[in-house]
Design an enzyme around this catalytic site. Structure first.
Site, PDB file in Angstrom:
ATOM      1  N   HIS A  39     -23.973  -6.861 -25.371  1.00 31.63           N
ATOM      2  CA  HIS A  39     -24.155  -8.498 -25.596  1.00 31.63           C
ATOM      3  C   HIS A  39     -25.398  -8.502 -26.329  1.00 31.63           C
ATOM      4  CE1 HIS A  39     -23.788 -12.208 -23.149  1.00 31.63           C
ATOM      5  NE2 HIS A  39     -24.209 -12.605 -24.050  1.00 31.63           N
ATOM      6  N   HIS A  41     -27.267 -11.133 -29.634  1.00 29.78           N
ATOM      7  CA  HIS A  41     -27.178 -12.397 -30.494  1.00 29.78           C
ATOM      8  C   HIS A  41     -28.149 -12.073 -31.648  1.00 29.78           C
ATOM      9  CE1 HIS A  41     -25.221 -15.311 -27.465  1.00 29.78           C
ATOM     10  NE2 HIS A  41     -25.803 -14.434 -26.742  1.00 29.78           N
ATOM     11  N   PHE A  42     -27.383 -12.107 -32.849  1.00 24.42           N
ATOM     12  CA  PHE A  42     -28.214 -11.781 -33.932  1.00 24.42           C
ATOM     13  C   PHE A  42     -28.237 -12.782 -34.881  1.00 24.42           C
ATOM     14  CE2 PHE A  42     -28.063  -6.932 -34.692  1.00 24.42           C
ATOM     15  CZ  PHE A  42     -28.742  -6.620 -33.518  1.00 24.42           C
ATOM     16  N   ARG A  43     -27.738 -13.984 -34.437  1.00 22.59           N
ATOM     17  CA  ARG A  43     -27.809 -15.405 -35.053  1.00 22.59           C
ATOM     18  C   ARG A  43     -27.624 -15.334 -36.715  1.00 22.59           C
ATOM     19  NH1 ARG A  43     -28.458 -17.623 -30.131  1.00 22.59           N
ATOM     20  NH2 ARG A  43     -30.338 -17.237 -29.270  1.00 22.59           N
ATOM     21  N   ASP A 130     -19.186 -16.807 -25.416  1.00 17.48           N
ATOM     22  CA  ASP A 130     -20.393 -16.872 -24.884  1.00 17.48           C
ATOM     23  C   ASP A 130     -21.521 -17.911 -25.305  1.00 17.48           C
ATOM     24  OD1 ASP A 130     -22.399 -15.132 -23.135  1.00 17.48           O
ATOM     25  OD2 ASP A 130     -23.349 -15.361 -24.865  1.00 17.48           O
ATOM     26  N   HIS A 157     -18.334 -15.891 -20.284  1.00 10.66           N
ATOM     27  CA  HIS A 157     -20.053 -16.357 -19.675  1.00 10.66           C
ATOM     28  C   HIS A 157     -19.157 -17.562 -18.747  1.00 10.66           C
ATOM     29  CE1 HIS A 157     -23.720 -18.803 -20.792  1.00 10.66           C
ATOM     30  NE2 HIS A 157     -22.852 -19.675 -19.806  1.00 10.66           N
ATOM     31  N   HIS A 194     -23.129 -10.986 -18.030  1.00 10.27           N
ATOM     32  CA  HIS A 194     -24.397 -11.266 -17.389  1.00 10.27           C
ATOM     33  C   HIS A 194     -24.043 -11.822 -15.821  1.00 10.27           C
ATOM     34  CE1 HIS A 194     -23.366 -15.154 -18.845  1.00 10.27           C
ATOM     35  NE2 HIS A 194     -24.040 -14.873 -20.120  1.00 10.27           N
ATOM     36  N   ASP A 261     -28.176  -9.273 -23.421  1.00  5.87           N
ATOM     37  CA  ASP A 261     -28.120 -10.509 -23.777  1.00  5.87           C
ATOM     38  C   ASP A 261     -29.279 -10.953 -24.643  1.00  5.87           C
ATOM     39  OD1 ASP A 261     -27.334 -13.096 -23.967  1.00  5.87           O
ATOM     40  OD2 ASP A 261     -27.601 -13.719 -21.943  1.00  5.87           O
ATOM     41  N   PRO A 275     -32.914 -21.818 -23.690  1.00  4.00           N
ATOM     42  CA  PRO A 275     -32.916 -20.618 -22.873  1.00  4.00           C
ATOM     43  C   PRO A 275     -32.589 -19.361 -23.501  1.00  4.00           C
ATOM     44  CG  PRO A 275     -30.621 -21.810 -22.756  1.00  4.00           C
ATOM     45  CD  PRO A 275     -31.584 -22.541 -23.769  1.00  4.00           C
TER      46      PRO A 275
END
Length: 385
Positions: A39, A41-43, A130, A157, A194, A261, A275
């Site tokens: 999990h 996030h590389f955006r 997610d 999620h 999560h 995450d 967040p």
């Protein structure tokens, strides 16, 4: 023990092995299978001021990871086979980590459309919206039914967005129950992201006890911190009782994986209330400090949670130091304390509540397919100077 890696694959483990290739002496360090993050996030694409495939990959190997599962809530949202392939091709050209790119459960995360799932192809193994949950139960059931037919895992999620502003705990607990029941009706594989509350964890355990195909992850920060730490993540940091339940579930084997995450933000976005936190570069130290050193679990159990089980869920030939597995290894120092300094992170994101904290358990070197992709040994530090 000696570990022999040839052509990217571990071929032998034993004493007194010989090789005509390069040899690495790792005395004083501990060798583990490299980690796999379920999990992150590389955006990328669209939000690369926060992170991109290159910076995220460098952060991953610095944290001991050689495989990551990327979320689809980019800009645009990853919803097609061509979008997935673009990410995979660009990640492969960087060459530091193996990337699996999730596709969204609903097209463009619109909460309604699921017909795109039929055309995703074989590169996608996990689908996820997610950042949000699919609010319409009928739509989620349609997606899960398609996932069961296509052999996809649905990663949820769990959050009732109608309740988030009123009761974050109830928002998570209700949707965990709902998604488990929908997955049971559809007959699909379900992965709960999560997990943070006692109620959600007990729902997952109940599903596992009846034999349902459900796996779950917890994050390092939900295991190490409570709501007494004033830091915004989603789901929120919970009470000490929740943390105790999560740790007990880890001890008892109910938790399948620890996932970061990893959620990088700019300083301005974080100050405005975004967040999330970065986690790839601190995960091993946090878990060693919070779980292994106090005696909750063994180091071997931690490698199951960070290496073997995540690799199995992703269908990767990783996570074990044994002949036939990928030669992905991490060398760690289990004894020397180190202090987290977010300004030195490889990630573009410096948003972490662990900044300034002292941890035990540091990644010294990461090896992918027999090649060194991160080196923080003394000799390399001297070379950099």
């Amino acid at each position: 023990m000696d570990i022999l890696v040839r052509s990217g694959v571990t071929t032998a483990v034993g004493r007194g092995l010989s090789s005509d290739g390069a040899a690495l002496e790792a005395g004083g360090l501990t060798c583990l299978p490299a980690f796999c993050d379920l999990h992150a996030h590389f955006r990328d694409p669209g939000l690369t001021h926060k992170e991109d495939l290159a910076s995220g990959s460098h952060a991953a190997v610095r944290g001991g990871y050689t495989a990551v599962n990327l979320m689809a809530n980019t800009k645009p949202v990853i919803s097609s086979r061509l979008q997935v392939q673009d990410v995979l091709d660009r990640a492969a050209s960087i060459g530091l980590v193996n990337v699996h790119q999730c596709a969204s459960i609903t097209k463009n995360m619109d909460g309604v459309t699921v017909d795109h799932l039929e055309a995703l192809g074989h590169s996608v193994r996990i689908i996820s919206d997610d950042g949000h949950d699919v609010m319409d139960a009928r739509v989620m059931l349609q997606a899960m039914t398609a996932a069961a037919r296509l052999g996809l895992t649905v990663m949820c999620h769990c959050e009732d967005m109608n309740l988030s502003g009123t009761d974050y705990r109830l928002a998570e607990d209700l949707m965990t129950h709902r998604n488990i029941e929908l997955a049971r009706a559809a007959g699909c594989r379900l992965h709960i992201a999560h997990v943070s509350t006692e109620g959600s964890m007990r729902a997952v355990i109940a599903a596992k006890e009846r034999g349902q195909a459900v796996t779950c992850e917890v994050t390092p920060h939900h295991l190490a911190l409570t709501s007494a730490t004033n830091y915004r993540v989603n789901p929120p940091l919970r009470t000490q009782q929740d943390v105790d339940v999560l740790i007990h579930a880890v001890e008892q084997g109910w938790v399948d994986a620890i996932a970061t995450d990893h959620a990088p933000h700019t300083a301005d976005d974080k100050a405005a209330g975004a967040p999330g936190m970065v986690g790839l570069e601190t995960a091993f130290g946090v878990c060693t400090t919070a779980l292994v050193r106090p005696g909750h679990i063994t180091l071997a159990r931690l490698t199951e949670l960070m290496s073997r089980n995540p690799a199995r869920i992703l269908g990767l030939n990783k996570g074990c130091i044994a002949p036939g597995y990928d030669g992905d290894l991490v060398l760690v120092d289990l004894n020397t304390p180190w202090t987290v300094d977010a300004t030195t992170f490889a990630s573009k994101g410096h948003n972490t509540p662990f900044n300034g904290q002292t941890l035990i358990g540091r990644v010294i070197m990461t090896i992918k397919a027999g090649e060194i992709v991160y080196d923080d040994t003394t000799s390399n530090q001297e070379a950099r100077q």
